[in-house]
Design a protein around this motif. Structure first.
Motif, PDB file in Angstrom:
ATOM      1  N   ALA A  19      47.119  37.057  57.713  1.00  0.00           N
ATOM      2  CA  ALA A  19      46.354  37.959  56.840  1.00  0.00           C
ATOM      3  C   ALA A  19      45.804  37.339  55.738  1.00  0.00           C
ATOM      4  CB  ALA A  19      47.162  39.124  56.368  1.00  0.00           C
ATOM      5  N   SER A  20      44.790  38.122  55.145  1.00  0.00           N
ATOM      6  CA  SER A  20      43.959  37.688  53.810  1.00  0.00           C
ATOM      7  C   SER A  20      42.964  38.606  53.352  1.00  0.00           C
ATOM      8  CB  SER A  20      43.218  36.162  54.331  1.00  0.00           C
ATOM      9  OG  SER A  20      42.175  36.623  55.196  1.00  0.00           O
ATOM     10  N   VAL A  21      42.585  38.378  52.299  1.00  0.00           N
ATOM     11  CA  VAL A  21      41.289  39.033  51.693  1.00  0.00           C
ATOM     12  C   VAL A  21      40.206  38.015  51.513  1.00  0.00           C
ATOM     13  CG1 VAL A  21      40.348  40.471  49.749  1.00  0.00           C
ATOM     14  CG2 VAL A  21      42.923  40.567  50.642  1.00  0.00           C
ATOM     15  N   VAL A  22      39.031  38.428  52.193  1.00  0.00           N
ATOM     16  CA  VAL A  22      38.213  37.414  52.185  1.00  0.00           C
ATOM     17  C   VAL A  22      36.685  37.684  51.434  1.00  0.00           C
ATOM     18  CG1 VAL A  22      36.654  36.123  53.724  1.00  0.00           C
ATOM     19  CG2 VAL A  22      39.099  36.743  54.514  1.00  0.00           C
ATOM     20  N   THR A  23      36.239  36.728  50.738  1.00  0.00           N
ATOM     21  CA  THR A  23      34.857  36.932  50.132  1.00  0.00           C
ATOM     22  C   THR A  23      33.822  36.028  50.708  1.00  0.00           C
ATOM     23  OG1 THR A  23      33.479  37.186  48.378  1.00  0.00           O
ATOM     24  CG2 THR A  23      35.167  35.590  48.030  1.00  0.00           C
ATOM     25  N   LEU A  24      32.806  36.334  51.178  1.00  0.00           N
ATOM     26  CA  LEU A  24      31.456  35.410  51.532  1.00  0.00           C
ATOM     27  C   LEU A  24      30.408  35.583  51.003  1.00  0.00           C
ATOM     28  CD1 LEU A  24      31.757  37.481  55.140  1.00  0.00           C
ATOM     29  CD2 LEU A  24      32.722  35.142  54.778  1.00  0.00           C
ATOM     30  N   GLN A  35      31.406  35.166  40.165  1.00  0.00           N
ATOM     31  CA  GLN A  35      32.602  35.348  39.561  1.00  0.00           C
ATOM     32  C   GLN A  35      33.487  36.348  39.723  1.00  0.00           C
ATOM     33  OE1 GLN A  35      32.357  33.391  35.634  1.00  0.00           O
ATOM     34  NE2 GLN A  35      30.572  32.186  36.224  1.00  0.00           N
ATOM     35  N   ALA A  36      32.489  37.561  39.324  1.00  0.00           N
ATOM     36  CA  ALA A  36      33.079  38.925  39.612  1.00  0.00           C
ATOM     37  C   ALA A  36      33.673  39.071  41.109  1.00  0.00           C
ATOM     38  CB  ALA A  36      32.243  40.040  39.056  1.00  0.00           C
ATOM     39  N   LEU A  37      33.007  38.554  41.819  1.00  0.00           N
ATOM     40  CA  LEU A  37      33.329  38.944  43.188  1.00  0.00           C
ATOM     41  C   LEU A  37      34.559  38.056  43.580  1.00  0.00           C
ATOM     42  CD1 LEU A  37      32.683  40.322  46.086  1.00  0.00           C
ATOM     43  CD2 LEU A  37      30.871  38.262  46.532  1.00  0.00           C
ATOM     44  N   ILE A  38      34.534  36.954  43.230  1.00  0.00           N
ATOM     45  CA  ILE A  38      35.653  36.056  43.550  1.00  0.00           C
ATOM     46  C   ILE A  38      36.987  36.432  42.825  1.00  0.00           C
ATOM     47  CG2 ILE A  38      36.468  33.691  43.569  1.00  0.00           C
ATOM     48  CD1 ILE A  38      33.491  32.556  43.799  1.00  0.00           C
ATOM     49  N   SER A  39      36.619  36.620  41.598  1.00  0.00           N
ATOM     50  CA  SER A  39      37.982  37.235  40.969  1.00  0.00           C
ATOM     51  C   SER A  39      38.669  38.436  41.530  1.00  0.00           C
ATOM     52  CB  SER A  39      37.588  37.419  39.451  1.00  0.00           C
ATOM     53  OG  SER A  39      37.381  36.271  38.775  1.00  0.00           O
ATOM     54  N   GLY A  40      37.667  39.234  41.916  1.00  0.00           N
ATOM     55  CA  GLY A  40      38.170  40.728  42.384  1.00  0.00           C
ATOM     56  C   GLY A  40      38.994  40.424  43.703  1.00  0.00           C
ATOM     57  N   THR A  41      38.288  39.357  44.568  1.00  0.00           N
ATOM     58  CA  THR A  41      39.125  39.088  46.018  1.00  0.00           C
ATOM     59  C   THR A  41      40.364  38.468  45.531  1.00  0.00           C
ATOM     60  OG1 THR A  41      36.789  38.625  46.726  1.00  0.00           O
ATOM     61  CG2 THR A  41      38.754  37.556  47.861  1.00  0.00           C
ATOM     62  N   VAL A  42      40.650  37.422  44.550  1.00  0.00           N
ATOM     63  CA  VAL A  42      41.733  36.972  44.241  1.00  0.00           C
ATOM     64  C   VAL A  42      42.823  37.866  43.755  1.00  0.00           C
ATOM     65  CG1 VAL A  42      42.979  35.437  42.722  1.00  0.00           C
ATOM     66  CG2 VAL A  42      40.970  34.773  43.809  1.00  0.00           C
ATOM     67  N   LYS A  43      42.368  39.040  42.865  1.00  0.00           N
ATOM     68  CA  LYS A  43      43.363  40.079  42.565  1.00  0.00           C
ATOM     69  C   LYS A  43      43.668  40.939  43.590  1.00  0.00           C
ATOM     70  CE  LYS A  43      43.200  43.734  38.821  1.00  0.00           C
ATOM     71  NZ  LYS A  43      42.324  44.421  38.032  1.00  0.00           N
ATOM     72  N   ARG A  44      42.857  41.262  44.319  1.00  0.00           N
ATOM     73  CA  ARG A  44      43.343  42.225  45.396  1.00  0.00           C
ATOM     74  C   ARG A  44      44.153  41.492  46.329  1.00  0.00           C
ATOM     75  NH1 ARG A  44      44.532  46.812  47.048  1.00  0.00           N
ATOM     76  NH2 ARG A  44      43.666  47.661  48.900  1.00  0.00           N
ATOM     77  N   ALA A  83      38.572  27.222  40.017  1.00  0.00           N
ATOM     78  CA  ALA A  83      38.779  27.789  38.758  1.00  0.00           C
ATOM     79  C   ALA A  83      39.176  29.155  38.693  1.00  0.00           C
ATOM     80  CB  ALA A  83      37.966  27.584  37.496  1.00  0.00           C
ATOM     81  N   LEU A  84      38.833  29.842  39.528  1.00  0.00           N
ATOM     82  CA  LEU A  84      39.246  31.243  39.712  1.00  0.00           C
ATOM     83  C   LEU A  84      40.309  31.562  40.558  1.00  0.00           C
ATOM     84  CD1 LEU A  84      35.226  32.287  40.354  1.00  0.00           C
ATOM     85  CD2 LEU A  84      36.615  32.608  38.280  1.00  0.00           C
ATOM     86  N   GLY A  85      40.861  30.348  40.999  1.00  0.00           N
ATOM     87  CA  GLY A  85      42.164  30.764  41.530  1.00  0.00           C
ATOM     88  C   GLY A  85      42.541  31.217  42.989  1.00  0.00           C
TER      89      GLY A  85
END
Length: 188
Positions: A19-24, A35-44, A83-85
């Motif tokens: 399972a995962s949450v993915v951004t493309l 940065q907003a998209l990647i950070s939101g993905t990490v947070k979710r 750096a966005l984790g």
């Protein structure tokens, strides 16, 4: 190649995850919208207790097709993403083989990640002849579209806009939109 000194796992091929949450995205420059998209993905992903995955392309498709110059080399892009984790970064080699891949075949690759959610920008396209779009992704996955990030002047932050600023010699304005941790509401 991926010798970043952090906890992010780097892949040139899609790993199989439960399972995962993915951004493309191309994420060229990793500007404030990215940065907003990647950070939101990490947070979710953290909220769901699953790994976060960033999928990107090298070179960015627009660069491959000769429609744009690359904003930053792969190593810099990976460092900015790291750096966005995110837990994982998948770098697709954008070449003739990937270019020819059908949208269905590309989505089958993504399915290996076990995405509970896919997070993309509203203009994300994929597959041969860019036939795949957000609507097609949403037929197979739970898709969340990131609203555009705007600067203080109300303009959408995009790689195209940054290239335009650089072409005009407005390097400080372009750099502001590329700055890590940027609050775009207070910038150029």
């Amino acid at each position: 190649m991926f010798d970043q000194p952090d906890l992010t796992h780097w892949h040139r091929d899609v790993p199989t995850l439960g399972a995962s949450v993915v951004t493309l995205g191309a994420f060229d420059g990793v500007h404030s919208g990215h940065q907003a998209l990647i950070s939101g993905t990490v947070k979710r992903a953290r909220a769901l207790g699953v790994p976060s995955v960033v999928c990107t392309f090298d070179p960015p498709p627009k660069v491959f097709f000769g429609r744009a110059t690359q904003l930053c080399p792969l190593a810099a892009k990976l460092a900015r993403i790291s750096a966005l984790g995110p837990d994982h970064v998948v770098v697709f080699s954008f070449d003739e083989a990937l270019r020819a891949l059908s949208p269905a075949a590309f989505m089958a690759r993504l399915a290996l990640l076990g995405p509970r959610e896919l997070r993309v920008g509203g203009d994300f396209r994929f597959g041969a002849k860019q036939e795949g779009n957000v609507s097609l992704l949403a037929r197979r996955f739970d898709v969340h579209v990131q609203p555009p990030v705007r600067c203080a002047a109300g303009e959408v932050v995009s790689s195209t806009r940054i290239r335009g600023l650089l072409e005009q010699g407005l390097t400080a304005a372009a750099a502001t939109l590329l700055r890590p941790g940027l609050n775009p509401e207070t910038s150029a």
